[in-house]
Design a protein around this motif. Structure first.
Motif, PDB file in Angstrom:
ATOM      1  N   ILE A 387       8.167  -1.269   3.350  1.00 45.39           N
ATOM      2  CA  ILE A 387       6.868  -0.719   2.946  1.00 45.39           C
ATOM      3  C   ILE A 387       6.109  -0.221   4.172  1.00 45.39           C
ATOM      4  O   ILE A 387       5.478   0.849   4.148  1.00 45.39           O
ATOM      5  N   ARG A 388       6.171  -0.982   5.265  1.00 46.81           N
ATOM      6  CA  ARG A 388       5.442  -0.586   6.480  1.00 46.81           C
ATOM      7  C   ARG A 388       5.976   0.718   7.046  1.00 46.81           C
ATOM      8  O   ARG A 388       5.208   1.571   7.519  1.00 46.81           O
ATOM      9  N   ASN A 389       7.282   0.891   7.018  1.00 45.99           N
ATOM     10  CA  ASN A 389       7.885   2.077   7.605  1.00 45.99           C
ATOM     11  C   ASN A 389       8.003   3.241   6.643  1.00 45.99           C
ATOM     12  O   ASN A 389       8.487   4.307   7.036  1.00 45.99           O
ATOM     13  N   PHE A 390       7.561   3.029   5.392  1.00 47.19           N
ATOM     14  CA  PHE A 390       7.645   4.118   4.417  1.00 47.19           C
ATOM     15  C   PHE A 390       6.547   5.139   4.710  1.00 47.19           C
ATOM     16  O   PHE A 390       5.359   4.820   4.715  1.00 47.19           O
ATOM     17  N   GLU A 391       6.953   6.359   4.967  1.00 46.90           N
ATOM     18  CA  GLU A 391       5.985   7.424   5.242  1.00 46.90           C
ATOM     19  C   GLU A 391       6.564   8.751   4.782  1.00 46.90           C
ATOM     20  O   GLU A 391       7.703   9.094   5.100  1.00 46.90           O
ATOM     21  N   THR A 392       5.784   9.470   3.994  1.00 44.08           N
ATOM     22  CA  THR A 392       6.197  10.775   3.510  1.00 44.08           C
ATOM     23  C   THR A 392       5.454  11.857   4.283  1.00 44.08           C
ATOM     24  O   THR A 392       4.513  11.586   5.037  1.00 44.08           O
ATOM     25  N   ILE A 393       5.898  13.085   4.067  1.00 46.97           N
ATOM     26  CA  ILE A 393       5.239  14.216   4.734  1.00 46.97           C
ATOM     27  C   ILE A 393       3.795  14.337   4.264  1.00 46.97           C
ATOM     28  O   ILE A 393       2.889  14.661   5.050  1.00 46.97           O
ATOM     29  N   LEU A 394       3.547  14.062   2.988  1.00 47.28           N
ATOM     30  CA  LEU A 394       2.181  14.141   2.473  1.00 47.28           C
ATOM     31  C   LEU A 394       1.277  13.123   3.151  1.00 47.28           C
ATOM     32  O   LEU A 394       0.135  13.429   3.512  1.00 47.28           O
ATOM     33  N   GLN A 395       1.770  11.898   3.342  1.00 49.77           N
ATOM     34  CA  GLN A 395       0.962  10.880   4.010  1.00 49.77           C
ATOM     35  C   GLN A 395       0.738  11.225   5.476  1.00 49.77           C
ATOM     36  O   GLN A 395      -0.346  10.997   6.010  1.00 49.77           O
ATOM     37  N   GLU A 396       1.742  11.770   6.121  1.00 50.66           N
ATOM     38  CA  GLU A 396       1.593  12.160   7.525  1.00 50.66           C
ATOM     39  C   GLU A 396       0.516  13.231   7.681  1.00 50.66           C
ATOM     40  O   GLU A 396      -0.371  13.135   8.544  1.00 50.66           O
ATOM     41  N   GLY A 397       0.576  14.254   6.833  1.00 46.48           N
ATOM     42  CA  GLY A 397      -0.429  15.304   6.925  1.00 46.48           C
ATOM     43  C   GLY A 397      -1.815  14.809   6.574  1.00 46.48           C
ATOM     44  O   GLY A 397      -2.812  15.199   7.206  1.00 46.48           O
ATOM     45  N   TYR A 398      -1.911  13.918   5.568  1.00 48.29           N
ATOM     46  CA  TYR A 398      -3.216  13.397   5.166  1.00 48.29           C
ATOM     47  C   TYR A 398      -3.827  12.534   6.266  1.00 48.29           C
ATOM     48  O   TYR A 398      -5.039  12.573   6.503  1.00 48.29           O
ATOM     49  N   ALA A 399      -2.990  11.755   6.962  1.00 50.01           N
ATOM     50  CA  ALA A 399      -3.494  10.948   8.078  1.00 50.01           C
ATOM     51  C   ALA A 399      -3.995  11.834   9.214  1.00 50.01           C
ATOM     52  O   ALA A 399      -5.042  11.565   9.823  1.00 50.01           O
ATOM     53  N   MET A 400      -3.275  12.906   9.508  1.00 44.48           N
ATOM     54  CA  MET A 400      -3.729  13.830  10.557  1.00 44.48           C
ATOM     55  C   MET A 400      -5.038  14.502  10.160  1.00 44.48           C
ATOM     56  O   MET A 400      -5.932  14.712  10.995  1.00 44.48           O
ATOM     57  N   TYR A 401      -5.166  14.832   8.882  1.00 38.85           N
ATOM     58  CA  TYR A 401      -6.395  15.476   8.420  1.00 38.85           C
ATOM     59  C   TYR A 401      -7.594  14.541   8.575  1.00 38.85           C
ATOM     60  O   TYR A 401      -8.660  14.958   9.040  1.00 38.85           O
ATOM     61  N   HIS A 402      -7.440  13.273   8.209  1.00 43.56           N
ATOM     62  CA  HIS A 402      -8.559  12.336   8.328  1.00 43.56           C
ATOM     63  C   HIS A 402      -8.885  12.025   9.783  1.00 43.56           C
ATOM     64  O   HIS A 402     -10.024  11.677  10.100  1.00 43.56           O
ATOM     65  N   ALA A 403      -7.904  12.145  10.670  1.00 41.46           N
ATOM     66  CA  ALA A 403      -8.195  11.927  12.087  1.00 41.46           C
ATOM     67  C   ALA A 403      -8.928  13.093  12.712  1.00 41.46           C
ATOM     68  O   ALA A 403      -9.611  12.928  13.736  1.00 41.46           O
ATOM     69  N   ASP A 404      -8.836  14.271  12.113  1.00 41.64           N
ATOM     70  CA  ASP A 404      -9.469  15.469  12.690  1.00 41.64           C
ATOM     71  C   ASP A 404      -9.987  16.348  11.551  1.00 41.64           C
ATOM     72  O   ASP A 404      -9.622  17.504  11.421  1.00 41.64           O
ATOM     73  N   LYS A 405     -10.869  15.776  10.741  1.00 39.81           N
ATOM     74  CA  LYS A 405     -11.367  16.475   9.555  1.00 39.81           C
ATOM     75  C   LYS A 405     -12.368  17.553   9.940  1.00 39.81           C
ATOM     76  O   LYS A 405     -13.229  17.348  10.800  1.00 39.81           O
ATOM     77  N   HIS A 406     -12.255  18.703   9.276  1.00 43.99           N
ATOM     78  CA  HIS A 406     -13.169  19.811   9.570  1.00 43.99           C
ATOM     79  C   HIS A 406     -14.571  19.503   9.056  1.00 43.99           C
ATOM     80  O   HIS A 406     -14.753  18.961   7.954  1.00 43.99           O
ATOM     81  N   ASP A 407     -15.547  19.821   9.877  1.00 47.30           N
ATOM     82  CA  ASP A 407     -16.949  19.728   9.493  1.00 47.30           C
ATOM     83  C   ASP A 407     -17.666  20.934  10.081  1.00 47.30           C
ATOM     84  O   ASP A 407     -17.512  21.228  11.268  1.00 47.30           O
ATOM     85  N   GLU A 408     -18.430  21.604   9.252  1.00 47.46           N
ATOM     86  CA  GLU A 408     -19.037  22.861   9.684  1.00 47.46           C
ATOM     87  C   GLU A 408     -19.960  22.671  10.877  1.00 47.46           C
ATOM     88  O   GLU A 408     -20.034  23.543  11.755  1.00 47.46           O
ATOM     89  N   ASP A 409     -20.633  21.534  10.958  1.00 52.15           N
ATOM     90  CA  ASP A 409     -21.570  21.297  12.053  1.00 52.15           C
ATOM     91  C   ASP A 409     -20.981  20.397  13.139  1.00 52.15           C
ATOM     92  O   ASP A 409     -21.085  20.701  14.327  1.00 52.15           O
ATOM     93  N   LYS A 410     -20.362  19.279  12.749  1.00 51.28           N
ATOM     94  CA  LYS A 410     -19.911  18.299  13.719  1.00 51.28           C
ATOM     95  C   LYS A 410     -18.540  18.629  14.299  1.00 51.28           C
ATOM     96  O   LYS A 410     -18.284  18.343  15.467  1.00 51.28           O
ATOM     97  N   ASN A 411     -17.646  19.198  13.497  1.00 48.58           N
ATOM     98  CA  ASN A 411     -16.282  19.462  13.981  1.00 48.58           C
ATOM     99  C   ASN A 411     -15.783  20.778  13.392  1.00 48.58           C
ATOM    100  O   ASN A 411     -14.911  20.794  12.517  1.00 48.58           O
ATOM    101  N   PRO A 412     -16.318  21.898  13.836  1.00 50.33           N
ATOM    102  CA  PRO A 412     -15.906  23.189  13.240  1.00 50.33           C
ATOM    103  C   PRO A 412     -14.465  23.559  13.533  1.00 50.33           C
ATOM    104  O   PRO A 412     -13.885  24.387  12.827  1.00 50.33           O
TER     105      PRO A 412
END
Length: 921
Positions: A387-412
């Motif tokens: 379970i710990r090592n289970f990772e799909t492409i969707l989870q990988e991309g979603y984790a990257m998105y939450h680490a660098d989420k776009h924000d119009e003012d704070k993180n354009p």
């Protein structure tokens, strides 16, 4: 202007002429008698205000009353601290207040009910010269008798009309210095306001008079000490113990004593401290306002700076794009002329090449998945490590998105998420509805342990909701409804109660990839894929078409591998294809499941997200007869259709009581909070809001957003499935792959991520062919525009690389087929053979760069569809002719003059001039 609406406005300053007019009206004997005859005298000041408005002084009754109160306060303060006036100057209206307050007239009382009768009533408005205007000019004051004065007897000559606006100083030892707000020069026209609501009222009672004209000092209803004449009921003119009473007759009995209000605030701070505190608070408010204004100006300046930076970046991107296009041209010319060495790169080109090399050494902006298996943790079991090592492409991309989420003012510069299926178009509608008063009721049962299947009120409401929108032939039963925290929990629970470990679930591909983890992590159940192909074959009528024959083949392959298939999953409308299965197709699929005794899980979570009016969705629950109702289970949730994925509410309807009871045991681990269930029940109950507001607006916005994305894909010449439901578009990016492998697809997906745009690749949905991507269009327009702009940049780079690779292969093939000079002399016919060979090679290149691998440069016409728009009938000469034709037909040279290009790229311009000179030779 009418000021009667400003009841509580008491802070206006009075000028000296206005104060004089106010004192003349207020000091009239009839007004004074009426003010002393009642406890609530606001109506008197209202009439005084009306008279002042006739004179052009716009004040309210509250303002008049407060002004008189302040003047009486000042008079009382000076009188209490100065018994005898000495030389000097003091408050300018002191003499007027002294004359009025020490000579107030006596009043008489009626024996009927104790009501007070004033001798005269304020009935009209004064004129400019006197107080005897005819009442018809002032209808607001009634109609006094002809010839009567409006304010009683006319004032004595020189009494009130000689109010002097001057100050007389008093002895500084006897009178404390008044606050600076009350000291102002004569004739300044300004007077500060006092504190509100000081509550300076004195307590007092009426005393019995001893002799005519004698009376105790009493307290007036206005709150100030003044003389009050006692009243008696004697019939004669001078009764014993009589005062100056009312001589109207003997029918009037003894008068009741008038109870005065006790003064409040006898121990409060002095007026000076109150005024200082008021001014301090006012100063603090002004400073706060100035600070907020400065903050607003600063934010506007920052926004303007960001806009300037965006404009600068856009201009730089345009220059880079033009440089790339010119580089393509120079590389093409150098490839067509093998005798010419490749031109040296400019400073910008060398810097770009060095950056690319450094990025390749680092492994890109994001780490590529390592081929080495992760190490097992000694603290976990084997299943825990899995379970710990289970990772799909969707989870990988979603984790990257939450680490660098776009924000119009704070993180354009953050990642634009076009990969997660989430509706972000209707937040305004949902927030307005979910914040209404009926959503915030909290009863004790909502805070207690509920029925794990869901509160009865919510299950009943869901049954009515599905009955209405699924168009069921009979009302659905609430006992057959289960509520858990999301459809992912439903997949996990169903896999646990319907399958044993290592059993299989039949599912067509591509499918929503998260289901793999849902059924695997808890229950160790595997998915058996039924691969659908984009190429139509056999009886197929459309790409990725599901048929019973394909289901039969998938089931047979699973049996040959020794997998026991217990369940089949159908998604309608489909994710990610957007397909809507017809009732005939769904009945055929359910008949197939019945023949093989398979449970059919039908996911209808997008049933209300059909935005095309020509398409119609038919739920399985709408069938008059389901082939196997005991093995058919229908899922639905509010995450998609109601754009509320954060509320986490998923529902299941099944006629099988055993399945519902088993799921009820699992629901203990997947419960929904009681307050959330209350909100969802009220939301689903509001049928008018759903039909008339939400669904219409949501479908219109879905259609508009999808139209924008499809127009962008058309401009990029990217094929896609045109389907009428869902939040996504299934698009074909195969022509941008260097080779049709899933490794190349993952590389393109990482390149999108490196350019800060997240998509979902076909590998994550177990697609049989690489190159397909899912694009989500349910987002705000500016984010869609920015995301598609970043996607276009990646595809332009890919096009450039593919084009250069094709030209390199073409140059190599020309080198191999080029005859030697001796052979040319011996065999002149070899030139014909070389042309034919060149023609065949051109055809091969045109096929490679055709509809699946064409270069798309829709922004610039210079190389638009260069290799696919015109057939290469003459080898290299024909290719050069096509390039020249493109140059003539394009306006690129008009927008990019040689002088401008020479100024921006002097080194490249020199190389270009050398190439031109050599070509002329």
């Amino acid at each position: 202007m009418d000021f009667r609406g400003k009841k509580y406005e008491r802070g206006s300053n009075w000028s000296d002429p206005e104060v004089v007019e106010l004192l003349q009206l207020w000091s009239d004997e009839s007004v004074q008698m009426e003010l002393e005859s009642c406890l609530r005298n606001q109506h008197v000041f209202n009439r005084i205000a009306e008279v002042l408005r006739e004179k052009g002084i716009h004040r309210t009754g509250d303002q008049c009353r407060e002004k008189i109160k302040k003047m009486k306060l000042e008079y009382r303060r000076i009188k209490d601290n100065q018994k005898t006036l000495r030389g000097g100057r003091t408050w300018k209206f002191y003499e007027v207040m002294e004359r009025v307050l020490t000579n107030r007239p006596s009043i008489a009382y009626s024996s009927l009910g104790g009501s007070v009768i004033a001798h005269q009533v304020l009935q009209g408005a004064p004129g400019v010269e006197g107080y005897h205007l005819h009442p018809q000019h002032h209808p607001a004051f009634g109609s006094p008798p002809p010839g009567a004065f409006i304010f009683g007897h006319p004032p004595k000559l020189g009494e009130l009309m000689e109010i002097k606006c001057e100050e007389v100083d008093s002895d500084p030892c006897m009178t404390p210095e008044p606050p600076p707000e009350l000291m102002y020069p004569i004739g300044s026209g300004e007077e500060p306001e006092g504190d509100r609501g000081l509550g300076l009222e004195l307590d007092g009672t009426m005393g019995d008079g001893r002799g005519e004209g004698q009376a105790e000092a009493s307290i007036s209803p206005s709150g100030f000490s003044e003389r009050n004449m006692a009243c008696s009921s004697g019939a004669g003119a001078g009764g014993s113990g009589g005062g100056s009473g009312f001589r109207g007759g003997s029918s009037l009995g003894s008068l009741p004593r008038l109870r005065k209000r006790r003064r409040v605030g006898r121990g409060r701070e002095p007026l000076d401290e109150a005024l200082v505190r008021f001014l301090s608070s006012q100063r603090a408010v002004e400073e706060r306002f100035l600070a907020l204004e400065e903050c607003r100006l600063q934010r506007e300046a920052e926004a303007e700076q960001r806009r300037a930076q965006m404009e600068q970046r856009r201009a730089e991107m345009e220059r880079q794009h033009e440089f790339r296009m010119f580089s393509v041209f120079t590389h093409m010319v150098s490839a067509l002329r093998p005798d010419l060495s490749p031109p040296p790169l400019s400073r910008r080109g060398r810097a770009r090449e060095e950056e690319e090399e450094e990025e390749e050494e680092r492994g890109g902006l994001y780490p590529r998945p390592s081929s080495d298996p992760p190490r097992a943790s000694p603290y976990l079991s084997s299943r825990g490590n899995q379970i710990r090592n289970f990772e799909t492409i969707l989870q990988e991309g979603y984790a990257m998105y939450h680490a660098d989420k776009h924000d119009e003012d704070k993180n354009p510069s953050g990642i634009i998420n076009l990969g997660t299926s989430e509706n972000k178009l209707c937040f305004d509608l949902l927030s307005k509805r979910l914040t209404q008063s009926d959503m915030f009721q909290i009863d004790p049962p909502l805070l207690q342990y509920p029925d794990w299947k869901g509160h009865s009120f919510l299950r009943e409401e869901i049954a009515r909701f599905l009955t209405y929108y699924c168009k069921t032939p009979a009302p659905l039963k609430a006992d057959n409804v289960l509520v858990v925290n999301g459809c992912g929990s439903l997949f996990s629970s169903l896999a646990a109660v319907l399958c044993d470990p290592e059993d299989g679930i039949l599912i067509p591909t591509p499918f929503y990839g998260v289901i793999t983890g849902d059924v695997l992590l808890y229950s160790s159940v595997r998915l058996v894929h039924v691969h659908l192909d984009s190429q139509m074959s056999g009886s197929d009528e459309r790409p990725f078409q599901l048929t019973v024959e394909k289901l039969e083949k998938g089931l047979e392959d699973a049996k040959q591998e020794g997998i026991s298939v217990r369940v089949m999953i159908l998604i309608n409308p489909h994710n990610p294809l957007g397909e809507i299965y017809t009732p005939t197709e769904m009945k055929e699929f359910l008949e197939f499941a019945k023949r093989h005794e398979l449970h059919a899980i039908v996911d209808e979570v997008y049933m209300l997200s059909v935005f095309d009016e020509s398409a119609t969705f038919h739920s399985v629950l709408s069938f008059n007869k389901i082939p196997d109702p005991q093995r058919t289970h229908v899922m639905w949730g509010i995450s998609k259709d109601f754009a509320a994925s954060g509320l986490r509410v998923g529902t299941l309807y099944s006629e099988n009581k055993h399945v519902i009871d088993a799921l009820g045991q699992m629901a203990y681990f997947h419960g929904v909070p009681g307050t959330t269930q209350h909100q969802v029940a009220h939301l689903l109950h509001d049928r008018d809001w759903i039909n008339q507001v939400y669904l219409q607006t949501n479908r219109a916005r879905l259609k508009a957003s999808r139209q924008y994305i499809t127009s962008e894909l058309n401009s990029l010449n990217i094929p896609y499935l045109d389907r009428p439901a869902g939040f996504y578009i299934w698009a074909d990016f195969r022509k941008f792959l260097r080779e049709e492998t899933f490794e190349e697809e993952i590389a393109l997906w990482h390149q999108f991520l490196n350019n800060k745009v997240l998509l979902s690749c076909g590998k994550a949905f177990e697609c049989s062919k690489p190159g397909w991507f899912r694009i989500i269009f349910t987002d705000k327009t500016y984010r869609l525009q920015l995301g598609m702009q970043r996607l276009r940049e990646v595809l332009d780079d890919r096009n450039l690389d593919n084009q250069l690779d094709g030209l390199k292969k073409l140059s190599q093939s020309e080198e191999k087929t080029k005859p030697s000079p001796s052979e040319d002399k011996k065999k002149p016919s070899q030139s014909e053979e070389r042309r034919s060979l060149g023609k065949s090679e051109d055809k091969k290149t045109a096929v490679h760069s055709g509809p699946d691998h064409a270069l798309d440069c829709s922004n610039d016409d210079i190389v638009e569809d260069t290799l696919q728009s015109a057939p290469c009938t003459g080898g290299l000469d024909s290719l050069i002719g096509v390039l020249r034709q493109q140059i003539r037909s394009s306006d690129w040279l008009e927008r990019n003059t040689p002088e401008l290009f020479a100024h921006e790229n002097p080194e490249v311009f020199e190389v270009f001039n050398k190439l031109i000179e050599r070509s002329k030779e």
